[in-house]
Motif scaffolding. Sequence first.
Motif, PDB file in Angstrom:
ATOM      1  N   ASP A 165       0.817  -1.213   0.000  1.00  0.00           N
ATOM      2  CA  ASP A 165       0.000   0.000   0.000  1.00  0.00           C
ATOM      3  C   ASP A 165       0.853   1.266   0.000  1.00  0.00           C
ATOM      4  O   ASP A 165       0.334   2.374   0.172  1.00  0.00           O
ATOM      5  CB  ASP A 165      -0.931   0.008   1.215  1.00  0.00           C
ATOM      6  N   ASP A 166       2.170   1.098  -0.191  1.00  0.00           N
ATOM      7  CA  ASP A 166       3.131   2.207  -0.251  1.00  0.00           C
ATOM      8  C   ASP A 166       3.357   2.898   1.092  1.00  0.00           C
ATOM      9  O   ASP A 166       3.952   3.978   1.141  1.00  0.00           O
ATOM     10  CB  ASP A 166       2.708   3.259  -1.289  1.00  0.00           C
ATOM     11  N   LEU A 167       2.872   2.293   2.165  1.00  0.00           N
ATOM     12  CA  LEU A 167       3.081   2.886   3.488  1.00  0.00           C
ATOM     13  C   LEU A 167       4.270   2.216   4.179  1.00  0.00           C
ATOM     14  O   LEU A 167       4.480   1.002   4.037  1.00  0.00           O
ATOM     15  CB  LEU A 167       1.821   2.740   4.347  1.00  0.00           C
ATOM     16  N   ILE A 168       5.017   3.005   4.931  1.00  0.00           N
ATOM     17  CA  ILE A 168       6.195   2.482   5.624  1.00  0.00           C
ATOM     18  C   ILE A 168       5.745   1.581   6.765  1.00  0.00           C
ATOM     19  O   ILE A 168       4.944   1.988   7.618  1.00  0.00           O
ATOM     20  CB  ILE A 168       7.062   3.644   6.161  1.00  0.00           C
ATOM     21  N   GLN A 169       6.242   0.364   6.758  1.00  0.00           N
ATOM     22  CA  GLN A 169       5.889  -0.598   7.807  1.00  0.00           C
ATOM     23  C   GLN A 169       6.943  -0.647   8.917  1.00  0.00           C
ATOM     24  O   GLN A 169       6.622  -0.921  10.069  1.00  0.00           O
ATOM     25  CB  GLN A 169       5.743  -2.001   7.207  1.00  0.00           C
ATOM     26  N   MET A 170       8.196  -0.431   8.551  1.00  0.00           N
ATOM     27  CA  MET A 170       9.281  -0.565   9.530  1.00  0.00           C
ATOM     28  C   MET A 170      10.387   0.428   9.176  1.00  0.00           C
ATOM     29  O   MET A 170      10.677   0.648   8.000  1.00  0.00           O
ATOM     30  CB  MET A 170       9.840  -1.997   9.487  1.00  0.00           C
ATOM     31  N   ALA A 171      10.952   1.021  10.198  1.00  0.00           N
ATOM     32  CA  ALA A 171      12.113   1.888  10.001  1.00  0.00           C
ATOM     33  C   ALA A 171      13.154   1.556  11.049  1.00  0.00           C
ATOM     34  O   ALA A 171      12.817   1.349  12.215  1.00  0.00           O
ATOM     35  CB  ALA A 171      11.710   3.360  10.103  1.00  0.00           C
ATOM     36  N   ASN A 172      14.392   1.471  10.644  1.00  0.00           N
ATOM     37  CA  ASN A 172      15.499   1.300  11.579  1.00  0.00           C
ATOM     38  C   ASN A 172      16.586   2.294  11.206  1.00  0.00           C
ATOM     39  O   ASN A 172      17.063   2.301  10.073  1.00  0.00           O
ATOM     40  CB  ASN A 172      16.051  -0.132  11.521  1.00  0.00           C
ATOM     41  N   LEU A 173      16.929   3.148  12.145  1.00  0.00           N
ATOM     42  CA  LEU A 173      17.958   4.155  11.910  1.00  0.00           C
ATOM     43  C   LEU A 173      19.097   3.939  12.901  1.00  0.00           C
ATOM     44  O   LEU A 173      18.866   3.847  14.113  1.00  0.00           O
ATOM     45  CB  LEU A 173      17.387   5.565  12.108  1.00  0.00           C
ATOM     46  N   ILE A 174      20.304   3.832  12.375  1.00  0.00           N
ATOM     47  CA  ILE A 174      21.490   3.805  13.243  1.00  0.00           C
ATOM     48  C   ILE A 174      22.336   5.009  12.861  1.00  0.00           C
ATOM     49  O   ILE A 174      22.852   5.078  11.740  1.00  0.00           O
ATOM     50  CB  ILE A 174      22.304   2.508  13.095  1.00  0.00           C
ATOM     51  N   VAL A 175      22.446   5.964  13.772  1.00  0.00           N
ATOM     52  CA  VAL A 175      23.138   7.212  13.456  1.00  0.00           C
ATOM     53  C   VAL A 175      24.575   7.158  13.953  1.00  0.00           C
ATOM     54  O   VAL A 175      24.949   6.302  14.771  1.00  0.00           O
ATOM     55  CB  VAL A 175      22.388   8.426  14.034  1.00  0.00           C
ATOM     56  N   SER A 176      25.352   8.104  13.471  1.00  0.00           N
ATOM     57  CA  SER A 176      26.791   8.094  13.732  1.00  0.00           C
ATOM     58  C   SER A 176      27.112   8.064  15.217  1.00  0.00           C
ATOM     59  O   SER A 176      27.989   7.317  15.665  1.00  0.00           O
ATOM     60  CB  SER A 176      27.411   9.346  13.112  1.00  0.00           C
ATOM     61  N   THR A 177      26.418   8.885  15.972  1.00  0.00           N
ATOM     62  CA  THR A 177      26.733   8.980  17.397  1.00  0.00           C
ATOM     63  C   THR A 177      26.453   7.664  18.111  1.00  0.00           C
ATOM     64  O   THR A 177      27.133   7.333  19.084  1.00  0.00           O
ATOM     65  CB  THR A 177      25.927  10.141  18.016  1.00  0.00           C
ATOM     66  N   THR A 178      25.477   6.907  17.641  1.00  0.00           N
ATOM     67  CA  THR A 178      25.215   5.599  18.238  1.00  0.00           C
ATOM     68  C   THR A 178      26.377   4.643  17.965  1.00  0.00           C
ATOM     69  O   THR A 178      26.805   3.899  18.844  1.00  0.00           O
ATOM     70  CB  THR A 178      23.902   5.020  17.686  1.00  0.00           C
ATOM     71  N   HIS A 179      26.896   4.666  16.732  1.00  0.00           N
ATOM     72  CA  HIS A 179      28.071   3.830  16.439  1.00  0.00           C
ATOM     73  C   HIS A 179      29.217   4.158  17.400  1.00  0.00           C
ATOM     74  O   HIS A 179      29.971   3.282  17.804  1.00  0.00           O
ATOM     75  CB  HIS A 179      28.564   4.075  15.012  1.00  0.00           C
ATOM     76  N   ASN A 180      29.346   5.438  17.727  1.00  0.00           N
ATOM     77  CA  ASN A 180      30.478   5.871  18.563  1.00  0.00           C
ATOM     78  C   ASN A 180      30.188   5.784  20.054  1.00  0.00           C
ATOM     79  O   ASN A 180      30.968   6.286  20.865  1.00  0.00           O
ATOM     80  CB  ASN A 180      30.853   7.322  18.213  1.00  0.00           C
ATOM     81  N   ASN A 181      29.120   5.131  20.434  1.00  0.00           N
ATOM     82  CA  ASN A 181      28.729   5.078  21.844  1.00  0.00           C
ATOM     83  C   ASN A 181      29.821   4.445  22.709  1.00  0.00           C
ATOM     84  O   ASN A 181      30.270   5.024  23.701  1.00  0.00           O
ATOM     85  CB  ASN A 181      27.417   4.289  21.975  1.00  0.00           C
ATOM     86  N   GLU A 182      30.253   3.268  22.338  1.00  0.00           N
ATOM     87  CA  GLU A 182      31.290   2.596  23.136  1.00  0.00           C
ATOM     88  C   GLU A 182      32.606   3.386  23.137  1.00  0.00           C
ATOM     89  O   GLU A 182      33.194   3.587  24.208  1.00  0.00           O
ATOM     90  CB  GLU A 182      31.516   1.171  22.614  1.00  0.00           C
ATOM     91  N   PRO A 183      33.089   3.861  21.974  1.00  0.00           N
ATOM     92  CA  PRO A 183      34.315   4.675  22.011  1.00  0.00           C
ATOM     93  C   PRO A 183      34.182   5.913  22.894  1.00  0.00           C
ATOM     94  O   PRO A 183      35.136   6.262  23.600  1.00  0.00           O
ATOM     95  CB  PRO A 183      34.519   5.068  20.540  1.00  0.00           C
ATOM     96  N   MET A 184      33.033   6.569  22.864  1.00  0.00           N
ATOM     97  CA  MET A 184      32.883   7.755  23.716  1.00  0.00           C
ATOM     98  C   MET A 184      32.922   7.365  25.188  1.00  0.00           C
ATOM     99  O   MET A 184      33.496   8.079  26.013  1.00  0.00           O
ATOM    100  CB  MET A 184      31.593   8.495  23.376  1.00  0.00           C
ATOM    101  N   ASN A 185      32.321   6.228  25.521  1.00  0.00           N
ATOM    102  CA  ASN A 185      32.398   5.757  26.902  1.00  0.00           C
ATOM    103  C   ASN A 185      33.836   5.464  27.306  1.00  0.00           C
ATOM    104  O   ASN A 185      34.259   5.783  28.420  1.00  0.00           O
ATOM    105  CB  ASN A 185      31.529   4.509  27.066  1.00  0.00           C
ATOM    106  N   ARG A 186      34.579   4.852  26.405  1.00  0.00           N
ATOM    107  CA  ARG A 186      35.984   4.558  26.714  1.00  0.00           C
ATOM    108  C   ARG A 186      36.797   5.848  26.827  1.00  0.00           C
ATOM    109  O   ARG A 186      37.726   5.941  27.640  1.00  0.00           O
ATOM    110  CB  ARG A 186      36.560   3.618  25.662  1.00  0.00           C
TER     111      ARG A 186
END
Lengths: 163, 484
Positions: B399-420
């Motif tokens: 029906d052309d409607l979005i059923q699922m979205a998953n976003l992984i942004v840069s700051t999330t990737h860097n979560n562990e490095p920022m903690n370290r």
Amino acid sequence: MTTGASSSRAGGNSARPVLVYGYGNPGRQDDGLGIALVDRLESWAAAEKIGGLVFDSNYQLNAEDALAVAESRAVVFVDATGEGEGPFEFRRLAPQAAIAFSTHAMAPEGVLAFAAELYGARTPAWMMAIRGHAWEPNEPPTAAALLNLAAAQEFLQSWLRGR
Amino acid sequence: MTRKIVIEPVTRVEGHGKVTIHLDDEGNVAQSRFHIVEFRGFERFVQGRPYWEAPVLVQRLCGICPVSHHLAGAKAMDVVVGAGTGEGLTPTAEKIRRLMHYGQIFQSHSLHFFHLASPDLLFGYDSPPETRNVIGIAMANRELATQAVLMRKYGQEVIAATAGKKIHGTGAVPGGVNKSLTAEERDRLLKGDGGPLNAGQMVAWAQGALELFKDYYRKHKDFIDRFSSFPSNHLSLVRKDGALDLYHGVLRAVDANGKRILNDVDYQEYLQHLREEVKSWSYMKFPFLKALGRENGWYRVGPLARLNTADFIPTPLAQKEFEGYKAATGGKPNNMCMHTHWARLIEILHAAEKMRELLQDPDILGGDLVVKGRRQPEGVGIIEAPRGTLIHHFRVGEDDLIQMANLIVSTTHNNEPMNRAVNGVARSMLTKAREITEGMLNAVEVAIRAYDPCLSCATHAYGRMPLEVLLYDDRGQLLARRRK
């Protein structure tokens, strides 16, 4: 940035335009009140053939806006606010050199201070803060905020006519 | 007695984060964490909306890097409309998008270096906070501040010309773009209107900024090399031939010694290679490479990572700088946190060169803007945003409607490095400290700021917050509170 019918940046201070600058995220309900008001005022100025006004808007203020401030004879910043009774607050702004640079954005007082330091500008400035009520990722603004927007529009139209 | 220090939220980053540092009864750092304390679900918001709205809707995430979300969303929807996975667009569409993206990189990186990082570098992280800001930069170096203003302004004008407007740009659409440049727009950006806002001047100023950093580095080599330095994996897109490419490519990761641990995979298959761990004390997830597991699979993204994964830079001036940069580590991956600023400046130069190159390409004036093909049920769009790898993944119903979205942004990737990074700096700066000074706390922030985090994206939350510092004892009682 769009320019009013007879605005000009040439010549002395009196020939410089009044800048009306709205900021916020129009995709977040009432956070877009500042930009909505600037859109309305721009249409009003064009219809009424009122010159000497420049309109601009963005998600947030930043250092480069100091240049536009320095090129204007007065500036009105327009933003939404989550505080106060409403419908709006209109107040004079003063530069604040000791800015709290808390995010990637700048406060209007910081932009004024930056313009003063960098360009020697002493541009008089005012803040139009329109009371908002909801900030979710939706459009359009809430009904209550639209009433506040209308009141702010009426006030600023009168104020700008006198400039 | 154990004391607990909380830095909440962190200044000069976006959104709401706080740092807690626990000190034991001997004054040693027992534990430190970089928290996210607010969360709202943007991914749920886009469910049920028509897929073609996604490139504009995603700009509501925040006003800091809307162009990156705009382009990542459009790339995902390119796949959905059957326009291919980044290489099927018309030459005009791809080059207009690239110009938009390099304009965004240029202005965002300029903002970070001149306005957020340079006050720490020029004045010292322990200098008075009243002058450690962009106003202080203007007072100390008027020419530098003026250049910074105009570099930001130029990048904004490139964005406005290619995206159609500064706010909620509509330039990128599923399968292409909705406008190219006019000759007048091209000439204005390429040559300027007789003033400094031209492509050549931007290249020259980018070179000047690099010289500024390198001069600082020569004088403060020990600090730049040692501060918050630790080994890590690194992940980014690279072009298929290994070149730095911020708009499109394949996913590559290397370990701290340069060994390839993710070998140029198609990003449509990112879920086969990446996982996200949830921890009870933070709303921000912790991504890791599935093959290496939670303990060893974390990685950095962003300028430092990109210059570790790329084999070369496909513009001559940035390539020359890249060679000097790589020589500093003998060609090995660079794991020094503060070298992120150096890498970011090389990317500013690369972006300036790319903009100049694209503005001289006649394709940007073309009229063939959109392609479409066989409709697909889902698509992934990945772009190298200023802060690092940005992933958009959408599933769309018949029906052309979005059923699922998953976003992984840069700051999330860097979560562990920022903690370290926080942990390392806390241990070196705060252990057995008799007094917790503003300078010490700012040092923790300096380590975080190197990653230029944008927490409003990372948590899909909204708002602006000041900085608050809380100090607790081992019984959880508040000993001190400091707010900026």
